[in-house]
Motif scaffolding. Structure first.
Motif, PDB file in Angstrom:
ATOM      1  N   ALA A  25      -8.694   5.920  -8.677  1.00 17.84           N
ATOM      2  CA  ALA A  25      -8.895   7.353  -8.935  1.00 17.84           C
ATOM      3  C   ALA A  25      -9.500   7.999  -7.696  1.00 17.84           C
ATOM      4  N   TRP A  37      -5.474   9.809 -10.835  1.00 19.38           N
ATOM      5  CA  TRP A  37      -5.805   8.607 -11.621  1.00 19.38           C
ATOM      6  C   TRP A  37      -4.522   7.820 -11.843  1.00 19.38           C
ATOM      7  N   LEU A 131      -9.893   6.230 -17.852  1.00 20.13           N
ATOM      8  CA  LEU A 131     -10.698   7.073 -16.970  1.00 20.13           C
ATOM      9  C   LEU A 131     -11.647   7.829 -17.879  1.00 20.13           C
TER      10      LEU A 131
END
Ligand code: TA6
Length: 281
Positions: A25, A37, A131
């Motif tokens: 990321a 990401w 994420l």
């Protein structure tokens, strides 16, 4: 696992996070803006416009803009506040996890607009397939303040007409395209086919974005944020967005973790946190 500082577009500093699994990321200190990401073995999950501007005082079109202390034009402050156009500081980069924390606080310019000291942190953590962003707002002063906020995530899609959002059936929403009328969602799979700008009120903590059959599904989990915003400008509103190509509305959908309808009231010396976690299934 590692994170390192590098020069991004126009030399703006960005942190690159790398997880042992291969997921990756990027986050710019400008706006604490996550712009990329890529889960391990997968493709880019965030949309960033080809016309996005990477420059001081400008919000990057795409990725995950940070909205605070005002969502959109819901009050007298600049649209979506100013954190997305400010330089943040690096507070911590973990040596054992693919994780960084950035911070920002009030300055003379913010105090001229909004007379409240604040300390805001954004922690970004990368896993094999997820994420996670956690926004923490602290009130360091002796007076309470109220704010609205969002993690304005632009998710990349193959084609907007192939995308369904699951989890919103039965939820009331404010339809901003129809001048704020309140409606109830009646689709178990929401498909976008025209300009859409909705604030789903008291949204469930788990939504799912289903791209066309055969491609990955994305779980969107939120905590602390009470509402969810779904936005796509379609070709109509795209015309008024100079930093987006006319056809790029096909390649994105914003599914935002937001707290809008009931602003957060933050007493002196207290803090509030909200999280959005995106997981590829
Ligand atoms: O979150 C949806 C929204 O408030 C829309 O109304 C649209 O204006 C979008 O944000 C983008 O705002 P921006 O200021 O980045 O052009």
């Amino acid at each position: 696992m590692k994170s390192q500082l590098a020069a991004g577009t126009n030399g703006l500093p960005k942190m690159i996070l790398q997880h042992g699994s291969g997921s990756r990321a990027e986050v710019y200190l400008h706006g604490a803006h996550v712009t990329s990401w890529v889960p391990a073995g997968d493709q880019e999950m965030l949309f960033v416009s080809k016309r996005a501007k990477f420059e001081a005082e400008t919000a990057i079109r795409g990725g995950i803009p940070i909205v605070f202390p005002q969502f959109a034009d819901s009050g007298p402050l600049p649209k979506h506040g100013w954190l997305r156009t400010r330089e943040w500081k690096l507070r911590e980069a973990s040596s054992t996890r693919a994780s960084v924390t950035l911070e920002t606080e009030e300055d003379q310019r913010s105090l001229a607009l909004w007379p409240h000291p604040y300390h805001v942190e954004l922690s970004i953590t990368l896993g094999v397939a997820f994420l996670e962003l956690t926004l923490t707002v602290q009130n360091p002063a002796a007076e309470a303040f109220a704010f609205t906020s969002a993690l304005h995530s632009y998710l990349a899609v193959s084609d907007i007409e192939d995308v369904d959002i699951a989890g919103l059936d039965g939820i009331k929403y404010v339809d901003k395209v129809r001048h704020g009328v309140v409606e109830t969602e009646h689709s178990d799979l929401l498909r976008i086919s025209s300009e859409t700008d909705r604030i789903y009120l008291n949204a469930p903590p788990l939504l799912e974005l289903r791209n066309k059959p055969g491609t990955s599904r994305l779980q969107i989990h939120s905590a602390g944020f009470t509402d969810a915003v779904v936005w796509n400008p379609w070709d109509t509103a795209s015309r008024g967005i100079p930093d987006m190509d006319p056809d790029e509305f096909r390649k994105m959908i914003c599914v935002e973790a937001a707290v809008v309808a009931s602003p957060v009231e933050l007493p002196p010396l207290e803090s509030w946190s909200g999280t959005q976690r995106l997981t590829v299934l």
